[in-house]
Design a protein around this motif. Structure first.
Motif: not given
Length: 70
Positions: A12-18, A5-9, A29-33
């Motif tokens: 997305g993946i790229d922004e959360a990774a940054a 949920q935090w990644v989505d908020e 890989s964390w997001y997809r469990l």
């Protein structure tokens, strides 16, 4: 809050990774469990999410996915 949920908020993946200073593939890989964040990475998630995500939000969904049959 759960990690996904935090990644989505966060946008997305790229922004959360940054924000986490991790590779997008790692966060994906964390997001997809698919993989479990190591302790240092989990602490980083808690800190950089400003404590919106805690250990239950990181490891709870992973545990549930591994316990429940597919």
């Amino acid at each position: 809050m759960e990690f996904r949920q935090w990644v989505d908020e966060a946008g997305g993946i790229d922004e959360a990774a940054a924000l986490l200073k991790e590779k997008p593939r790692t966060v994906y890989s964390w997001y997809r469990l698919e993989k479990t964040p190591r302790l240092e990475a989990a602490l980083n998630i808690v800190i950089r999410s400003r404590h919106r995500v805690d250990f239950n939000g990181i490891y709870g969904p992973l545990a549930k996915a591994r316990i429940e049959p597919k």
